[in-house]
Design a protein around this motif. Structure first.
Motif, PDB file in Angstrom:
ATOM      1  N   ARG A  54       4.371 -17.831  -7.420  1.00 30.24           N
ATOM      2  CA  ARG A  54       3.062 -18.422  -6.966  1.00 30.24           C
ATOM      3  C   ARG A  54       2.457 -17.468  -5.933  1.00 30.24           C
ATOM      4  O   ARG A  54       1.345 -17.078  -5.997  1.00 30.24           O
ATOM      5  CB  ARG A  54       2.777 -19.728  -6.779  1.00 30.24           C
ATOM      6  N   TYR A 157      -7.259 -21.137   5.656  1.00 28.36           N
ATOM      7  CA  TYR A 157      -7.385 -22.931   5.166  1.00 28.36           C
ATOM      8  C   TYR A 157      -8.102 -23.571   6.009  1.00 28.36           C
ATOM      9  O   TYR A 157      -7.871 -24.978   6.107  1.00 28.36           O
ATOM     10  CB  TYR A 157      -5.494 -23.262   5.721  1.00 28.36           C
ATOM     11  N   GLU A 186      -8.293 -33.074  -4.526  1.00 29.23           N
ATOM     12  CA  GLU A 186      -6.814 -33.114  -3.940  1.00 29.23           C
ATOM     13  C   GLU A 186      -7.042 -33.521  -2.452  1.00 29.23           C
ATOM     14  O   GLU A 186      -7.976 -33.645  -1.938  1.00 29.23           O
ATOM     15  CB  GLU A 186      -6.028 -31.560  -3.907  1.00 29.23           C
ATOM     16  N   ILE A 213       3.537 -27.142  -7.042  1.00 28.84           N
ATOM     17  CA  ILE A 213       4.827 -26.870  -7.602  1.00 28.84           C
ATOM     18  C   ILE A 213       5.559 -28.451  -7.904  1.00 28.84           C
ATOM     19  O   ILE A 213       6.025 -28.691  -8.636  1.00 28.84           O
ATOM     20  CB  ILE A 213       5.614 -25.982  -7.046  1.00 28.84           C
ATOM     21  N   THR A 214       5.175 -29.200  -6.741  1.00 26.56           N
ATOM     22  CA  THR A 214       5.887 -30.378  -6.685  1.00 26.56           C
ATOM     23  C   THR A 214       4.978 -31.274  -7.598  1.00 26.56           C
ATOM     24  O   THR A 214       5.885 -32.132  -8.435  1.00 26.56           O
ATOM     25  CB  THR A 214       5.319 -31.186  -5.437  1.00 26.56           C
ATOM     26  N   THR A 250       5.048 -30.246  -1.023  1.00 26.39           N
ATOM     27  CA  THR A 250       6.455 -29.866  -0.449  1.00 26.39           C
ATOM     28  C   THR A 250       6.906 -30.556   0.686  1.00 26.39           C
ATOM     29  O   THR A 250       7.718 -30.946   0.723  1.00 26.39           O
ATOM     30  CB  THR A 250       6.377 -28.253  -0.180  1.00 26.39           C
TER      31      THR A 250
END
Ligand code: PXG
Length: 296
Positions: A54, A157, A186, A213-214, A250
């Motif tokens: 990623r 971010y 999200e 990924i989780t 994560t």
């Protein structure tokens, strides 16, 4: 004095207090760079390959050439963990655009910087896991797919930071961002799932959410337990009236959501599907087959 943690910067190791980069780095000046947050459980880096893949996809999208191969990057992560004798850890991989001038043009930055921080992990409280957390839908919309989309895990971010500030200011544990059409995207650093009538739903990446990924692992686990999991444009109403809701990430792993904007979710306690997935997740992360061993 205890030995300081060592931080990898561009092939060399520095004690944490001396691990520094230039104020001319465009990672600082413009948030121009990419990152990953990874976790090691009992000597195994969970899903390291997926995180590195990623990272390189994010870099590809911003036309940033990482000066290491994926294999070298994997080795550098493992070596940094070894130097710090860590078994359970949080790993932050950062690739910045590097040093340039005070204009934003990335062509002025000839050499990207690679940073690997490995540190102890601050886990989410037992209470959060057992009772669930409160969330609020914030006024900050998720950057859309045609803006600085969170599909790219970039250093930009502020969208998430603003969401977090808003949640904290309102006394909620976590923020939820809507996309520009008003459907759920999200959390600020987590993906979101709901359970309705025994079926599981999660927003598609067209909302600008990161392909977590989780989340991908939880989807696989859920399907293996026989649940139907569908990507779906979830409205705020559908979230308020879900039987269960939870975040994945994560840092968060799986954490139940007990209320959203003061509306109780289900009976206000972690639901049976959430609890079953949390159990399965805890068992799976300890499996060496799910990651890359640090010591062998
Ligand atoms: N969405 C966003 C926007 C994220 O940054 C996730 C979802 C979950 O993805 P993974 O692959 O981790 O399942 C993230 C991950 C933190 C923290 O301190 C979390 C993330 C990034 C930075 C800090 O909790 N994000």
């Amino acid at each position: 004095m205890e030995k300081e943690l060592q931080v990898y910067i561009d092939g060399a190791y520095y004690p944490k207090s001396q691990a520094k980069i230039s104020v001319y780095d465009h990672g600082l000046l413009y948030g121009d760079g990419v990152f990953e947050g990874i976790r090691a459980y009992n000597g195994v880096v969970f899903k390291l390959k997926e995180h590195i893949d990623r990272l390189y996809r994010s870099a590809h999208a911003i036309m940033l050439k990482i000066p290491l191969t994926k294999e070298e990057m994997t080795q550098a992560v493992v070596e940094t963990l070894r130097r710090n004798k860590l078994k359970d850890a949080y790993i932050r991989l950062v690739v910045t655009r590097g040093v340039g001038d005070l204009g934003l043009d990335p062509r002025k930055c000839p050499k990207p910087s690679v940073i690997i921080i490995t540190d102890s992990i601050s886990i989410m409280s037992k209470e959060a896991k057992e009772k669930g957390i409160s969330a609020m839908i914030s006024w900050v919309r998720r950057n859309s797919v045609d803006a600085s989309t969170h599909e790219i895990k970039s250093l930009n971010y502020l969208n998430s930071v603003l969401g977090k500030i808003e949640a904290t200011a309102s006394g909620a544990d976590e923020a939820i961002c809507l996309d520009k059409n008003g459907v759920i995207a999200e959390g600020v650093g987590e993906n979101l799932f709901i359970v309705k009538d025994g079926k599981i739903f999660t927003p598609p990446s067209s909302t600008g959410a990161l392909a977590g990924i989780t989340a991908q692992f939880v989807i696989k686990l859920a399907r293996s337990l026989g649940y139907e999991v569908t990507e779906f444009n979830i409205t705020p109403f559908q979230l308020f009236t879900a039987d269960e809701a939870f975040f994945t990430g994560t840092a968060a792993e799986i954490v139940p959501i007990r209320e959203v904007n003061k509306r109780q979710i289900g009976d206000g306690k972690p639901g049976p599907v959430t609890k079953r997935l949390m159990d399965a997740f805890q068992k799976a992360v300890a499996d060496p087959a799910e990651g890359v061993p640090i010591y062998q």
